[in-house]
Design a protein around this motif. Structure first.
Motif, short mmCIF file in Angstrom:
data_model
loop_
_atom_site.label_atom_id
_atom_site.label_comp_id
_atom_site.label_asym_id
_atom_site.label_seq_id
_atom_site.Cartn_x
_atom_site.Cartn_y
_atom_site.Cartn_z
N ASN A 209 -33.47 52.66 -13.80
CA ASN A 209 -34.16 52.42 -12.55
C ASN A 209 -33.29 52.14 -11.67
O ASN A 209 -32.45 51.15 -11.58
CB ASN A 209 -35.26 51.32 -12.75
N THR A 210 -33.14 52.88 -10.58
CA THR A 210 -32.15 52.84 -9.59
C THR A 210 -32.27 51.61 -8.74
O THR A 210 -31.61 51.34 -7.76
CB THR A 210 -31.88 54.23 -8.71
N ASP A 211 -33.51 51.25 -8.81
CA ASP A 211 -33.99 49.98 -7.65
C ASP A 211 -33.06 48.80 -7.95
O ASP A 211 -32.69 48.13 -7.31
CB ASP A 211 -35.59 49.66 -8.03
N TYR A 212 -32.63 48.81 -9.36
CA TYR A 212 -31.81 47.47 -9.70
C TYR A 212 -30.72 47.68 -10.69
O TYR A 212 -29.91 46.78 -11.21
CB TYR A 212 -32.66 46.35 -10.19
N SER A 213 -30.29 49.05 -10.87
CA SER A 213 -29.34 49.37 -11.79
C SER A 213 -28.43 50.53 -11.15
O SER A 213 -28.97 51.22 -10.49
CB SER A 213 -29.92 50.03 -13.12
N ASP A 214 -27.15 50.36 -11.48
CA ASP A 214 -26.41 51.66 -11.29
C ASP A 214 -26.45 52.37 -12.40
O ASP A 214 -25.86 52.43 -13.62
CB ASP A 214 -24.95 51.20 -11.16
N CYS A 215 -26.83 53.87 -12.19
CA CYS A 215 -27.24 54.85 -13.06
C CYS A 215 -26.11 55.98 -13.33
O CYS A 215 -26.21 56.62 -14.20
CB CYS A 215 -28.44 55.58 -12.91
#
Length: 136
Positions: free
Chosen positions: A111-117
């Motif tokens: 989830n790019t809302d809270y993670s660096d993917c």
């Protein structure tokens, strides 16, 4: 019964079990926070999600149904944010910094809302200013 079966069967069972169990857990990690307007680089001890998640190869994605493809990452299940004050900041500077703390982890979509993917090599422990350790 064939003796080779007694050797092969436990091996197949162990491989299947190893593939089905993920090792996605919270681990200790140090974040280095530095701002141009502050006199110190703050080293913060926290926990992040790290580990192995079962992934299916997507090379044959045109031949396989979408449900057969799985590209999961080790990500947050439960987390909280903590806020610290970076010492030695100028009065006009925002001296507060909020960071995530992993409470539990899961294998799932990133989830790019809270993670660096994006997985990039980063320089750890890099500070231009004197370093201070944050003790929560």
């Amino acid at each position: 019964m064939n003796p080779a079966l007694f050797i092969l069967l436990p091996l197949v069972f162990a491989l299947t079990l190893g593939q089905s169990m993920s090792l996605c857990i919270p681990v200790e990690y140090v974040i280095h926070v530095e701002k141009r307007e502050c006199a110190y680089c703050l080293a913060i001890n926290t926990t992040i999600c790290e580990g192995f998640c079962m992934t299916r190869d997507s090379n044959g994605k045109k031949l396989l149904p979408r449900s057969a493809l799985s590209q999961e990452v080790c990500t947050y299940k439960d987390m909280m944010y903590r806020t610290v004050v970076i010492p030695g900041c100028q009065h006009h500077a925002a001296s507060y910094y909020s960071y995530p703390v992993a409470l539990s982890c899961k294998c799932g979509k990133c989830n790019t809302d809270y993670s660096d993917c994006i997985q990039e090599a980063s320089r750890t422990g890099y500070c231009n200013t004197p370093q201070k350790l944050h003790n929560p």
